[in-house]
Enzyme design. Structure first.
Site, PDB file in Angstrom:
ATOM      1  N   ASP A  98     -13.867   6.624  -3.560  1.00 53.16           N
ATOM      2  CA  ASP A  98     -12.884   7.787  -4.076  1.00 53.16           C
ATOM      3  C   ASP A  98     -13.806   9.054  -3.675  1.00 53.16           C
ATOM      4  OD1 ASP A  98     -10.641   8.932  -5.133  1.00 53.16           O
ATOM      5  OD2 ASP A  98     -11.314   8.933  -7.081  1.00 53.16           O
ATOM      6  N   PHE A 147      -2.996   6.654  -6.871  1.00 56.60           N
ATOM      7  CA  PHE A 147      -3.696   5.843  -7.579  1.00 56.60           C
ATOM      8  C   PHE A 147      -3.043   4.372  -7.240  1.00 56.60           C
ATOM      9  CE2 PHE A 147      -5.079   3.973 -11.516  1.00 56.60           C
ATOM     10  CZ  PHE A 147      -6.238   4.398 -11.998  1.00 56.60           C
TER      11      PHE A 147
END
Ligand code: IMP
Ligand code: MG
Length: 173
Positions: A98, A147
């Protein structure tokens, strides 16, 4: 919840990834796979079963996320379960790249411990989120800034058991 990557597609990709890893490590044992818990759970289990050279398997724990909060807090590394890695080639595996902070920190940590080399494999790489320059050696899938949950990835410690990768409804990227 939307399915982003079905289980079948994960299986196919892991076959190819294991072959790629096999070529990269040809003639270069001893290799230790180090998974970053808890997210690496499925990825490590499914990938090592496809690797056809001798490997050891070990784990570290790192936690930076709470809930959907995608700005990581303080990163905690627990390496109490790691065996002596001196002189070993480490294949570090995580569920997702990420911001890049977790992997950067753990790679530095492993190099400090005297490993012969570190290569990094991630199942997922999110685009547009990286905050520190970091190039993984092996990437399963590149995904949009959403997400995601399932196949080891959690939201509030739930959903890890799902056999596919899904996008959590209302979960901001
Ligand atoms: P980084 O340090 O920002 O690269 O964070 C990597 C860690 O954040 C991963 O190992 C995951 O545990 C967590 N993470 C990042 N994005 C997601 C997501 O979309 N779903 C679940 N966990 C995530
Ligand atoms: Mg994780």
């Amino acid at each position: 919840m939307d399915v982003l990557i079905p289980a079948e597609q994960i299986r196919e990709r892991l076959d190819a990834l294991a072959a790629e890893i096999g070529r990269a490590y040809e003639g270069k044992p001893p290799v230790t796979v180090v998974g970053i818990l808890n997210g690496c759970l499925m990825f490590v289990a499914d990938l090592v079963r496809r690797i056809d050279f001798p490997v050891r398997v070990a784990f570290v724990t790192a936690s930076s996320y709470r809930g959907t909060a995608t700005s990581p807090g303080r990163l905690e590394i627990h390496d109490g379960l790691l065996p002596d890695l001196t002189g070993r080639h480490v294949l570090l595996l995580d569920d997702i790249l990420d911001t890049g902070k977790t992997l950067t920190r753990i790679v530095a940590h492993l190099l400090d411990r005297g490993v012969a080399s570190v290569k990094v494999g991630v199942l997922l790489r999110k685009v547009g989120r990286q905050e520190v320059p970091f190039e993984p050696d092996f990437v399963g899938f590149t995904i949009p800034d959403k997400f995601v949950i399932g196949y080891g990835l959690d939201f509030n410690d739930e959903y890890r058991h799902l056999p596919y990768i899904g996008v959590l409804e209302g979960g901001e990227g």
